[in-house]
Structures are given as structure tokens and as C-alpha cells.
Design a protein around this motif. Structure first.
Motif, PDB file in Angstrom:
ATOM      1  N   SER A  41       0.832  -1.184   0.000  1.00 62.39           N
ATOM      2  CA  SER A  41       0.000   0.000   0.000  1.00 62.39           C
ATOM      3  C   SER A  41       0.874   1.243   0.000  1.00 62.39           C
ATOM      4  O   SER A  41       2.022   1.229   0.428  1.00 62.39           O
ATOM      5  CB  SER A  41      -0.864   0.000   1.270  1.00 62.39           C
ATOM      6  N   GLN A  42       0.290   2.355  -0.437  1.00 60.23           N
ATOM      7  CA  GLN A  42       1.018   3.619  -0.354  1.00 60.23           C
ATOM      8  C   GLN A  42       1.273   4.000   1.102  1.00 60.23           C
ATOM      9  O   GLN A  42       2.094   4.849   1.400  1.00 60.23           O
ATOM     10  CB  GLN A  42       0.215   4.724  -1.047  1.00 60.23           C
ATOM     11  N   PHE A  43       0.563   3.353   2.028  1.00 61.20           N
ATOM     12  CA  PHE A  43       0.742   3.644   3.445  1.00 61.20           C
ATOM     13  C   PHE A  43       1.798   2.752   4.076  1.00 61.20           C
ATOM     14  O   PHE A  43       2.016   2.784   5.274  1.00 61.20           O
ATOM     15  CB  PHE A  43      -0.589   3.465   4.188  1.00 61.20           C
ATOM     16  N   GLY A  47       0.130  -0.560   7.076  1.00 65.19           N
ATOM     17  CA  GLY A  47      -1.085   0.215   6.930  1.00 65.19           C
ATOM     18  C   GLY A  47      -1.656   0.500   8.301  1.00 65.19           C
ATOM     19  O   GLY A  47      -1.176   0.008   9.295  1.00 65.19           O
ATOM     20  N   SER A  49      -5.694   1.457  10.136  1.00 65.76           N
ATOM     21  CA  SER A  49      -7.017   2.069  10.161  1.00 65.76           C
ATOM     22  C   SER A  49      -7.249   2.695  11.523  1.00 65.76           C
ATOM     23  O   SER A  49      -8.356   2.989  11.900  1.00 65.76           O
ATOM     24  CB  SER A  49      -8.091   1.004   9.884  1.00 65.76           C
ATOM     25  N   GLU A 162      -2.806  -6.300   1.572  1.00 62.44           N
ATOM     26  CA  GLU A 162      -3.510  -5.317   0.748  1.00 62.44           C
ATOM     27  C   GLU A 162      -4.413  -4.448   1.623  1.00 62.44           C
ATOM     28  O   GLU A 162      -5.633  -4.551   1.574  1.00 62.44           O
ATOM     29  CB  GLU A 162      -4.339  -6.038  -0.328  1.00 62.44           C
ATOM     30  N   GLU A 164      -5.438  -1.562   1.467  1.00 65.86           N
ATOM     31  CA  GLU A 164      -6.387  -0.679   0.770  1.00 65.86           C
ATOM     32  C   GLU A 164      -7.709  -1.381   0.461  1.00 65.86           C
ATOM     33  O   GLU A 164      -8.682  -0.732   0.078  1.00 65.86           O
ATOM     34  CB  GLU A 164      -5.766  -0.126  -0.518  1.00 65.86           C
ATOM     35  N   THR A 165      -7.785  -2.710   0.632  1.00 66.38           N
ATOM     36  CA  THR A 165      -9.032  -3.431   0.365  1.00 66.38           C
ATOM     37  C   THR A 165      -9.940  -3.490   1.589  1.00 66.38           C
ATOM     38  O   THR A 165     -11.065  -3.982   1.479  1.00 66.38           O
ATOM     39  CB  THR A 165      -8.744  -4.867  -0.106  1.00 66.38           C
TER      40      THR A 165
END
Length: 199
Positions: A41-43, A47, A49, A162, A164-165
Motif C-alpha cells: 500500500s502507499q501507506f 497500513g 485504520s 492489501e 487498501e481493500t
């Protein structure tokens, strides 16, 4: 050559390079249900949340007659709740099963694994013979940093490579989380915990 023309050429080269790299990495698996395997991910890999946005991890009011330690999955909301007691829960954003792969019921957490290995089941290999027969745990593994196994099923609550999913209906029935969140949940959940899936 004008500055504008040079800028357009550079942008076109960047887009073309990104498209080729993305196309090369598009290879699906059981856990991601269509998301490409092994892309970052770009993060970054983990990642999160936990900061902000529609799937941010947060403490919420959660009325109901649920014992502390119970996990409640609301497929329609694409949210997972870990009941802490006194009408409270921790809410996490999750990815859920795509059309034809969503389910409901009650199970228990039967096992927990850190950096789990992944072996695609036979039915998935029949649909996707290009998949690897086995993957060791690690950053490229679609099960991510942690997995909690549900009953005797093939379903898991697991991390993802992933992030972003998260918040989408893309899996083959598992519930995926960003790795930061699945580690947080993993550290709270006990083997034997009840998992209620509302579809």
C-alpha cells in the motif's frame, strides 16, 4: 522543448511505468479474493485504520447481551466488534466476502497463529491453478501478520498484504483487517472465544 511538453512526457512515463508494475503484480489468491498479491500500500506494509477515515479503529457503544471477549462481525457494515463489556466494544474495519462468498453463523476461535503460512484449498486451486501450492508466513503472504481460525471451517479473521481493500467485499469468505488492527485484536482474543457472524 517547452516546459509544458517536458512535464507531459515525464508524467506519461511515470504513468506507463506504474501501469506495467501494477499489471505484473496482479496475481490473485484465496484470502484476497481478487486483490493482487504482494503489492504494498502507499501507506506501507502495515497500513493502519487506527488513525482516521471510515474504517478507523475506535471504542463504541455496543448494547446487547454479549459476554466480554465475544467477536461480532456485521457483514453489511463491514465492521468487526470486539465486546469489552458494560455496553462497550472496539470497532474495527474489515474486508468481507464478495458476492457468493458471504456467510453467517456462530463459531469459536479454534487457533491463533502469528505470521501464518497459507496453503490454498483444493477447490481454490481448481479455480485458480496458477496459485502457489504453499506460502510461508511473511510480508508477502495474503494472511498478513496474524490469523484467528474459526471452528473447523476454512474461514479466518486475518491480516492482509492489501490494506487498501479493507472496507470492501473482496474476499472468499474470510474477514481481513489491516495488520495493525489484526495484531491488536489477536492480543485481546482468547482461543475458544465466540464469533458471531451476521450476514
Amino acid at each position: 522543448m517547452t516546459r509544458l511538453a517536458a512535464f507531459v512526457i515525464v508524467c506519461a512515463a511515470i504513468i506507463a511505468g506504474t501501469t506495467v508494475a501494477t499489471a505484473q503484480s496482479f496475481y490473485e489468491d484465496f484470502a484476497s479474493g481478487g486483490a493482487p498479491l504482494g503489492r504494498r500500500s502507499q501507506f506501507g506494509f502495515f497500513g493502519s485504520s487506527s488513525g482516521s477515515g471510515p474504517v478507523a479503529r475506535t471504542n463504541v457503544s455496543f448494547p446487547g447481551n454479549f459476554a466480554p471477549g465475544t467477536i461480532v462481525v456485521n457483514t453489511a457494515e463491514r465492521r468487526l466488534y470486539f465486546v469489552t463489556g458494560n455496553g462497550q466494544a472496539i470497532r474495527y474495519g474489515i474486508g468481507v466476502g464478495r458476492d457468493g462468498f458471504r456467510w453467517g453463523g456462530v463459531h469459536r476461535v479454534t487457533a491463533k497463529k502469528e505470521w501464518p503460512e497459507w496453503t490454498p484449498p483444493a477447490q481454490m486451486l481448481r479455480r485458480r491453478p496458477d496459485l502457489p501450492r504453499h506460502m510461508k508466513g511473511g510480508e508477502d503472504n495474503p494472511l498478513g501478520a496474524r490469523a484467528m481460525y474459526l471452528g473447523s471451517t476454512l474461514y479466518r479473521i486475518h491480516g492482509s498484504n492489501e490494506p487498501e481493500t479493507i472496507g470492501q467485499a473482496v474476499s472468499s469468505g474470510c474477514f481481513r483487517m489491516v495488520n495493525d488492527d489484526v495484531i491488536d485484536l489477536y492480543n485481546r482474543v482468547s482461543v475458544g472465544a465466540t464469533v458471531i457472524v451476521k450476514n
